[in-house]
Design an enzyme around this catalytic site. Structure first.
Site, PDB file in Angstrom:
ATOM      1  N   TYR A  76      -1.452  -6.022   2.432  1.00  6.65           N
ATOM      2  CA  TYR A  76      -1.455  -6.928   1.283  1.00  6.65           C
ATOM      3  C   TYR A  76      -2.569  -7.974   1.322  1.00  6.65           C
ATOM      4  O   TYR A  76      -2.729  -8.740   0.357  1.00  6.65           O
ATOM      5  CB  TYR A  76      -0.079  -7.585   1.116  1.00  6.65           C
ATOM      6  N   ASP A  82       6.507  -1.996   8.292  1.00  3.27           N
ATOM      7  CA  ASP A  82       7.576  -1.299   7.566  1.00  3.27           C
ATOM      8  C   ASP A  82       7.757   0.115   8.143  1.00  3.27           C
ATOM      9  O   ASP A  82       8.888   0.531   8.472  1.00  3.27           O
ATOM     10  CB  ASP A  82       7.182  -1.245   6.075  1.00  3.27           C
ATOM     11  N   GLY A 111       2.307   0.211   8.174  1.00  3.67           N
ATOM     12  CA  GLY A 111       2.342  -1.062   8.900  1.00  3.67           C
ATOM     13  C   GLY A 111       3.669  -1.311   9.592  1.00  3.67           C
ATOM     14  O   GLY A 111       4.287  -0.395  10.142  1.00  3.67           O
ATOM     15  N   SER A 143       2.539 -10.097   4.695  1.00  5.75           N
ATOM     16  CA  SER A 143       1.412  -9.984   3.737  1.00  5.75           C
ATOM     17  C   SER A 143       0.017  -9.923   4.364  1.00  5.75           C
ATOM     18  O   SER A 143      -0.955  -9.771   3.628  1.00  5.75           O
ATOM     19  CB  SER A 143       1.414 -11.134   2.703  1.00  5.75           C
TER      20      SER A 143
HETATM   21  N1  AR6 Z   1       5.152  -5.456  14.941  1.00  7.74           N
HETATM   22  C1  AR6 Z   1       4.681  -6.655  14.510  1.00  7.74           C
HETATM   23  N2  AR6 Z   1       3.703  -6.774  13.592  1.00  7.74           N
HETATM   24  C2  AR6 Z   1       3.175  -5.629  13.091  1.00  7.74           C
HETATM   25  C3  AR6 Z   1       3.609  -4.340  13.479  1.00  7.74           C
HETATM   26  C4  AR6 Z   1       4.649  -4.273  14.449  1.00  7.74           C
HETATM   27  N3  AR6 Z   1       5.112  -3.112  14.879  1.00  7.74           N
HETATM   28  N4  AR6 Z   1       2.878  -3.416  12.780  1.00  7.74           N
HETATM   29  C5  AR6 Z   1       2.016  -4.104  11.993  1.00  7.74           C
HETATM   30  N5  AR6 Z   1       2.185  -5.428  12.187  1.00  7.74           N
HETATM   31  P1  AR6 Z   1       1.681  -4.931   6.965  1.00  7.74           P
HETATM   32  P2  AR6 Z   1       1.981  -6.412   4.441  1.00  7.74           P
HETATM   33  C6  AR6 Z   1       1.491  -6.566  11.554  1.00  7.74           C
HETATM   34  O1  AR6 Z   1       0.551  -4.161   6.427  1.00  7.74           O
HETATM   35  O2  AR6 Z   1       0.579  -6.907   4.525  1.00  7.74           O
HETATM   36  C7  AR6 Z   1       3.666  -1.516   3.979  1.00  7.74           C
HETATM   37  O3  AR6 Z   1       3.187  -0.254   3.635  1.00  7.74           O
HETATM   38  C8  AR6 Z   1       0.146  -6.314  10.942  1.00  7.74           C
HETATM   39  O4  AR6 Z   1      -0.862  -6.347  11.936  1.00  7.74           O
HETATM   40  O5  AR6 Z   1       2.726  -4.213   7.773  1.00  7.74           O
HETATM   41  O6  AR6 Z   1       3.076  -7.383   4.068  1.00  7.74           O
HETATM   42  C9  AR6 Z   1       4.830  -1.958   3.104  1.00  7.74           C
HETATM   43  O7  AR6 Z   1       5.649  -0.871   2.719  1.00  7.74           O
HETATM   44  C10 AR6 Z   1       0.030  -7.503   9.990  1.00  7.74           C
HETATM   45  O8  AR6 Z   1      -0.395  -8.660  10.709  1.00  7.74           O
HETATM   46  O9  AR6 Z   1       2.511  -5.698   5.779  1.00  7.74           O
HETATM   47  C11 AR6 Z   1       4.125  -2.579   1.936  1.00  7.74           C
HETATM   48  O10 AR6 Z   1       3.731  -1.599   1.006  1.00  7.74           O
HETATM   49  C12 AR6 Z   1       1.476  -7.728   9.559  1.00  7.74           C
HETATM   50  O11 AR6 Z   1       2.296  -6.981  10.471  1.00  7.74           O
HETATM   51  C13 AR6 Z   1       2.907  -3.212   2.554  1.00  7.74           C
HETATM   52  O12 AR6 Z   1       2.637  -2.480   3.738  1.00  7.74           O
HETATM   53  C14 AR6 Z   1       1.786  -7.299   8.147  1.00  7.74           C
HETATM   54  O13 AR6 Z   1       1.079  -6.118   7.826  1.00  7.74           O
HETATM   55  C15 AR6 Z   1       3.165  -4.658   2.955  1.00  7.74           C
HETATM   56  O14 AR6 Z   1       1.968  -5.225   3.401  1.00  7.74           O
END
Ligand code: AR6
Length: 169
Positions: free
Chosen positions: A119, A32, A30, A115
């Site tokens: 998550y 991260d 994601g 999240s």
């Molecule tokens: N820019 C902005 N938003 C984004 C981007 C980006 N480049 N990429 C994804 N999103 P997530 P979580 C959005 O899964 O739910 C990781 O493996 C995505 O569409 O990134 O907090 C970490 O290491 C969603 O709306 O984070 C943890 O293990 C939002 O960012 C876990 O995922 C959050 O999605 C954290 O999960």
């Protein structure tokens, strides 16, 4: 100023971008994964020195190859149905990021929708917590908060929630 935009947070030219990390702070998928790829290996090297991060807390590193000067890593709650303190932990993420940003004298900050990906936190409920918490940040030295949404649906939820709201800072 508080605003919602659709886009990729790694491109944000702000004092700090927020990373939705996990407790290890050693990278993942994601947002991260995108932040670590764009920042380069220096970011992981610095993260290794931080001894992880608790859910609801936040820790800062430099931004390395990112246009942002800093990355504030926070760990959102895993959604477990809503009765496991998820809203309070998510609010704590936004509050701690604002506090850490203030400590390092940031004026501009960009948040992803913490999240709401891996998550599993429902996007509207998460956006309500995010907006309420930032609107409650009276007295913060921050001047600009951008909610950077990866998809148009999330961006329109934020736009709706922010309509008619005034930044408290
Ligand atoms: N820019 C902005 N938003 C984004 C981007 C980006 N480049 N990429 C994804 N999103 P997530 P979580 C959005 O899964 O739910 C990781 O493996 C995505 O569409 O990134 O907090 C970490 O290491 C969603 O709306 O984070 C943890 O293990 C939002 O960012 C876990 O995922 C959050 O999605 C954290 O999960």
């Amino acid at each position: 100023m508080i605003e919602a935009v659709r886009g990729d947070i790694v491109r944000e030219r702000v004092d700090a971008i927020v990373n939705a990390a996990n407790t290890s702070l050693l990278g993942g998928g994601g947002v991260d994964g995108a932040i670590h790829r764009a920042a380069g290996p220096g970011l992981l090297a610095e993260c290794r020195l931080l001894n992880g991060c608790s859910t609801g807390d936040a820790k800062v590193t430099k931004g390395y190859n990112l246009p942002a000067r800093h990355v504030i890593h926070t760990v959102g709650p895993v959604w477990r149905g809503g009765d496991q303190n998820e809203a309070e932990l998510l609010a704590s993420c936004y509050r701690r990021c604002l506090e850490v940003a203030a400590e390092i004298r940031c004026r501009s900050l960009a948040f992803p929708a913490i999240s709401t990906g891996v998550y599993g936190y429902p996007p509207r409920a998460a956006a309500e917590v995010a907006v309420q918490t930032v609107l409650a940040a009276r007295g913060s030295p921050i001047r600009s908060v951008r909610f950077v949404c990866f998809d148009t649906e999330t961006a329109s939820i934020y736009e709706e929630l922010l309509t008619g709201q005034e930044a408290p800072f």
